[in-house]
Design a protein around this motif. Sequence first.
Motif, PDB file in Angstrom:
ATOM      1  N   ARG A 187      -3.700   3.208 -11.703  1.00  0.00           N
ATOM      2  CA  ARG A 187      -2.892   2.898 -10.520  1.00  0.00           C
ATOM      3  C   ARG A 187      -1.886   3.981 -10.182  1.00  0.00           C
ATOM      4  N   SER A 275      -1.578  -2.939  -1.739  1.00  0.00           N
ATOM      5  CA  SER A 275      -2.970  -2.557  -1.992  1.00  0.00           C
ATOM      6  C   SER A 275      -3.940  -3.408  -1.183  1.00  0.00           C
ATOM      7  N   THR A 283      -4.341  -2.490   3.915  1.00  0.00           N
ATOM      8  CA  THR A 283      -3.737  -1.603   2.925  1.00  0.00           C
ATOM      9  C   THR A 283      -2.591  -0.841   3.576  1.00  0.00           C
ATOM     10  N   ASP A 307       0.890  -6.260  -7.095  1.00  0.00           N
ATOM     11  CA  ASP A 307      -0.414  -5.601  -7.111  1.00  0.00           C
ATOM     12  C   ASP A 307      -1.441  -6.547  -7.720  1.00  0.00           C
ATOM     13  N   SER A 310      -5.628  -5.364  -7.271  1.00  0.00           N
ATOM     14  CA  SER A 310      -6.018  -4.023  -6.842  1.00  0.00           C
ATOM     15  C   SER A 310      -7.255  -3.505  -7.566  1.00  0.00           C
ATOM     16  N   HIS A 313     -11.392  -3.159  -5.372  1.00  0.00           N
ATOM     17  CA  HIS A 313     -11.410  -2.413  -4.120  1.00  0.00           C
ATOM     18  C   HIS A 313     -12.823  -1.892  -3.951  1.00  0.00           C
ATOM     19  N   PRO A 318      -8.821   2.631  -4.953  1.00  0.00           N
ATOM     20  CA  PRO A 318      -7.649   2.088  -4.261  1.00  0.00           C
ATOM     21  C   PRO A 318      -6.516   3.104  -4.203  1.00  0.00           C
ATOM     22  N   CYS A 321      -0.293   3.056  -6.467  1.00  0.00           N
ATOM     23  CA  CYS A 321       0.747   2.049  -6.238  1.00  0.00           C
ATOM     24  C   CYS A 321       2.032   2.700  -5.719  1.00  0.00           C
TER      25      CYS A 321
END
Length: 495
Positions: A187, A275, A283, A307, A310, A313, A318, A321
Amino acid sequence: MFKHAPLESVKAWITDPAHGALPLRARVQRAIRQLILDGALEVGRPLPASRALAKSLGVSRDTVESAYGQLDAEGFIERRVGSGSFVSQRAQRLPGSGQSPPLQGRSAARLSARGSAMFAGGGVRDFLAPRAFAPGVPETRSFPLATWERLQRQVLKEYGTRALLHSPPQGMEALRCAIADHINLERGARATPERVLVLTSSQQALTLCAQVLLDAGERIFIEDPVYHGARKAFDAAGLDCVPVPLDDDGLCVEQLLAASQASGAAPRAVFLTPSHQFPSGTTLSLDRRLAVIEWAKQNDSWIIEDDYDSEFHYAGKPTSCVQGLDAHARTLYIGTFTKSMFPGLRIGYLLLPPALVAPMTVARTLLDGHSAPIPQLTLARFIEGGHFGAHVRSMRAVYAQRRDVLARLVREHLSEYVTPRVPAGGMQMPCVFVRDLPERAAVDAARRAGIDLQGLSALHASGRQGAGFLMGFAAHAPHELESAVRTLAKVLAAL
């Protein structure tokens, strides 16, 4: 001897199947105690001799003696050598049946303002069984249970009885390390084990944020529409929620900035699901993420980033963050394993700015103390061994297929009622009415038909708009989705 009515009451109590799990002596004791509590046996009233009562009830004398002994120890009766057993004088302070109104006639309990807000909000409803279209419910039939069981046995073998003790309130170090490594890699977070607080759920994280960061009456920006669990946590804490609308790029940050300037003092925090915005699935664009970070820095405000799913995706990787982009340590990052693994795990976490670790950990001890060590240690090994990543990759492919199947089925069978807004990720699909249908009636009728939908209107803070419902697709195979869509089509046709 008891008069007829009390004796029959004791007989009925001890033969009631509802009390069948209790030992016979306990049933006799509790039946007599209830007669005293109800005022049917007044103070000073002599009780039957144990032999006579045993014969009347058809039980052994030892059973009655044991019941009398417990009543005497609790102060309900007095046993006098040579005279027998009597209802104790202390029972005079107990409320009689004539002093207590029946349950159905009692007025509502007096609650605090916070308690009233929590009760009025209805709490957050969990979908206990994976009925069709329940949003946010993962597929559990494909979970690698044998691997989980093997890792748990390893934990028990290595830790022994130490695994049965309390966890540190911040969480087991092994899991905090595994979480930090995972979100840094996957992330783009700025995480260290020292900044991770292990919790039971993302809902607990939201409650902590609401209660520790803001005082009642202070303002917080929220997305509109917004995740219902966040809104209810903020409402219960007495916060003033200021809705900010969305477009195709997520939260309209220019309106957030304008609202801050117009009020003179900016809200203390903003809540985001950047996300996969809940429920729209949009998004938050990079430029808006950076703008929110700059807003938080300039106004000394907090960003609460949820989140929640996430991992799922379906169009490339994705976006990183917000927390990983925030060089000013104003972001609190919420994650959960409930949706990526299985609901019964009950492990979530907060990635905190350094200054908030100690206050949040102390506040957490007032809620539930700590999370169970054995699942924490097992999860740590599950992540470290690559099993979590493998499971997520497998489920990502499964969920993407199910999303596409559901979109096709909705277009084929429900097109005269709703249009699907196919999300780029997540576990549920918003479907918006294309004709004037009563949303509440549709949701209720579907529930009676065995289908769980979540209405969209209640998720909007600024009035009724975008009526429709969320359809979860993750927990159901294509043939199950088709059967449920056909049933839902009949439900909507009947409205």
